[in-house]
Design an enzyme around this catalytic site. Structure first.
Site, mmCIF file in Angstrom:
data_model
loop_
_atom_site.group_PDB
_atom_site.id
_atom_site.type_symbol
_atom_site.label_atom_id
_atom_site.label_comp_id
_atom_site.label_asym_id
_atom_site.label_seq_id
_atom_site.Cartn_x
_atom_site.Cartn_y
_atom_site.Cartn_z
ATOM 1 N N LYS A 60 1.065 -1.196 -0.032
ATOM 2 C CA LYS A 60 0.249 0.402 -0.415
ATOM 3 C C LYS A 60 0.707 1.203 -0.053
ATOM 4 O O LYS A 60 1.877 0.740 0.572
ATOM 5 C CB LYS A 60 -0.706 0.360 0.908
ATOM 6 C CG LYS A 60 -0.590 -0.513 2.599
ATOM 7 C CD LYS A 60 -1.051 -0.168 4.352
ATOM 8 C CE LYS A 60 -0.572 -0.729 5.202
ATOM 9 N NZ LYS A 60 -0.797 -0.730 6.504
ATOM 10 N N ARG A 95 -11.363 -0.329 14.831
ATOM 11 C CA ARG A 95 -10.815 0.164 13.135
ATOM 12 C C ARG A 95 -11.715 -0.029 12.275
ATOM 13 O O ARG A 95 -13.053 -0.403 12.348
ATOM 14 C CB ARG A 95 -9.451 0.769 12.555
ATOM 15 C CG ARG A 95 -8.533 1.559 11.843
ATOM 16 C CD ARG A 95 -7.298 1.796 11.605
ATOM 17 N NE ARG A 95 -6.408 0.567 10.886
ATOM 18 C CZ ARG A 95 -5.198 0.792 10.789
ATOM 19 N NH1 ARG A 95 -4.439 1.071 11.354
ATOM 20 N NH2 ARG A 95 -5.526 -0.712 9.677
ATOM 21 N N TYR A 153 14.363 30.340 7.611
ATOM 22 C CA TYR A 153 13.197 31.099 8.417
ATOM 23 C C TYR A 153 12.658 30.638 10.270
ATOM 24 O O TYR A 153 13.379 30.182 10.658
ATOM 25 C CB TYR A 153 11.888 29.871 8.319
ATOM 26 C CG TYR A 153 11.605 30.281 6.715
ATOM 27 C CD1 TYR A 153 11.858 31.700 5.734
ATOM 28 C CD2 TYR A 153 11.547 29.384 6.021
ATOM 29 C CE1 TYR A 153 11.109 31.369 5.098
ATOM 30 C CE2 TYR A 153 11.060 29.618 4.469
ATOM 31 C CZ TYR A 153 10.945 30.458 3.681
ATOM 32 O OH TYR A 153 10.388 31.025 2.362
HETATM 33 C C1 LIG Z 1 -0.486 -2.043 7.337
HETATM 34 C C2 LIG Z 1 -1.244 -2.842 7.320
HETATM 35 C C3 LIG Z 1 -0.117 -3.798 7.438
HETATM 36 C C4 LIG Z 1 1.528 -4.057 7.192
HETATM 37 O O1 LIG Z 1 1.943 -3.644 8.483
HETATM 38 P P1 LIG Z 1 3.322 -3.375 9.400
HETATM 39 O O2 LIG Z 1 3.548 -2.561 10.141
HETATM 40 O O3 LIG Z 1 4.254 -2.466 7.560
HETATM 41 O O4 LIG Z 1 4.120 -5.152 8.606
HETATM 42 C C5 LIG Z 1 -0.730 -5.169 7.476
HETATM 43 N N1 LIG Z 1 -1.805 -5.302 8.164
HETATM 44 C C6 LIG Z 1 -2.838 -4.858 7.934
HETATM 45 C C7 LIG Z 1 -4.552 -3.886 7.613
HETATM 46 C C8 LIG Z 1 -2.144 -3.030 7.157
HETATM 47 O O5 LIG Z 1 -3.586 -1.837 7.241
#
Ligand SMILES: *Cc1c(COP(=O)(O)O)cnc(C)c1O
Length: 408
Positions: free
Chosen positions: A36, A135, A269
């Protein structure tokens, strides 16, 4: 020609090696490489292909668009699961593209079924259960209703429930009591689905942290993300090397301006940094628009995010700007415009790591790599094939393949 004076160089050999290390930690499970967010900033398609070469049999995306992007780029022969969408997502296209879909709410089952009917194909579904993260996912009161509806759709050939899955809240703290509670809730949900007569292909719970630290949670499939790219999901416990991981991304730039300034000059800045003595400043042409966190600005008392310049470890001087940061190269510095600056890399040549930047900015390495900006070109090397890089700019050894995300 130098279109842009910085780049993220991604070692695809490291990605393959990391997948092998992750697989070795989970010998009884398949590996889903989570790709992702443009493969955590590393470039979706090249990273996905490297992960498959390394032995990943599944790819995971959040957005449906990311999964479609993989298929349209010709990434086939590997299962792809997409798990996050809102009503109206292109689910017919996803089913046509042979993408597995998560169902995390009653409405989602209806939309997947509609997509499958429109596609004239059976949709493969993974029921997502909320075991305590609060979630995405079906809460216990929703599971039986969705399961009954899914069974009816299975009888019609519209969907096939192939997976049950969930996600941990405290995977980075394996001893935390919620981990045990979520593991138990997950086992219960799996049992309920299997009791209903569903033959599950994959039951999956483990992200990278659980893949590396909690073998009891591996089930049939592990879903590592951050560690595919060589970073530790549990930096407070151990660094990447102790898990056989190699950070894949090097973020480097060329010095733009180099110039002497007198003692007392205020830098950037707000003049948060005032040079204590006559010195030489360098301008590094990347800023927060490129993912350099503004929270890693440096002050008089606290150096900012770390940079390696000419073998020396320095820190950002003053505020991180949109397009640039300033570094105090010190009196008599010999650097010249065009010299290489490494913001972060694998750490094997004294350069800082993404974890160091995370520490400097008060965040996690995930945010550092995923935020490397869209205008920063990604280029690719293969450390396993080309031999290890030793500080040379990659200009001749790379194939430039600037990827943007999935448009998501
Ligand atoms: C992002 C994600 C992962 C991977 O998580 P990591 O901590 O990067 O290994 C696995 N499962 C779900 C549902 C996620 O959203």
């Amino acid at each position: 020609m130098n279109d842009f004076p910085a780049r993220a160089v991604v070692d695809l050999g490291a990605v393959r090696r990391n997948i092998r290390s992750l697989a070795a930690h989970a010998p009884t499970a398949q590996v889903m490489a989570v790709v992702k967010a443009d493969a955590y900033g590393h470039g979706l398609v090249p990273s996905a292909l490297a992960a498959v070469q390394g032995g990943a049999t599944w790819l995971g995306t959040a957005q449906v668009g990311e999964a479609l992007h993989l298929r349209r780029a010709g990434v086939t022969g590997v299962r792809v699961l997409a798990w996050l969408y809102a009503p109206g997502a292109p689910l017919r296209e996803a089913v046509e593209a042979d993408v597995d879909l998560s169902v995390a709410a009653p409405w989602a089952l209806d939309e997947v079924a509609a997509g499958a009917r429109a596609a004239g194909r059976t949709a493969r579904v993974h029921l997502k259960v909320d075991t305590g993260l609060s979630r995405n996912g079906l809460v216990p009161g929703q599971l039986s209703g969705v399961l009954a509806a899914a069974r009816a759709l299975e009888a019609e050939g519209v969907v096939d429930v192939v997976g049950v899955w969930s996600h941990l809240a405290f995977a980075d703290d394996p001893g935390h009591p919620t981990v045990r509670a979520q593991a138990a809730a997950f086992a219960q949900a799996v049992a309920a689905v299997e009791r209903a007569g569903v033959c599950l292909e994959v039951r999956h719970l483990a992200n990278a942290a659980a893949t590396l630290t909690a073998p009891a949670l591996h089930w049939d499939l592990v879903r590592p993300g951050i560690s595919v790219y060589g970073l530790s999901p549990v930096p407070q416990v151990a660094g990447p090397e102790s898990f056989g991981l190699v950070p894949a991304m090097t973020f480097e730039a060329e010095l733009a301006t180099v110039k002497p300034v007198p003692a007392g000059s205020g830098v950037s800045y707000g003049h948060q940094y005032v040079v204590p003595h006559d010195t030489v400043l360098g301008v590094v042409p990347v800023g927060y628009a490129d993912g350099v966190p503004r929270h890693a600005s440096g002050t008089q008392d606290r150096p900012g995010g770390p940079l390696q310049v000419g073998g020396r470890r320095l820190g950002v001087a003053g505020r991180v700007c949109m397009d640039q940061v300033v570094v105090d190269l010190g009196p008599g510095a010999r650097e010249v415009p065009g010299d290489r600056v490494v913001l972060f890399g694998p750490g094997t040549h004294g350069e800082p790591t993404a974890q160091d930047w995370a520490d400097a900015a008060g965040t996690i390495s995930y945010e550092i790599v995923t935020r490397v900006g869209g205008r920063v070109p990604r280029s690719y090397v293969d450390g396993e094939r080309d031999g290890e890089r030793d500080g040379e700019p990659p200009a001749t050894a790379t194939t430039h393949a600037h990827t943007t995300g999935a448009g998501a």
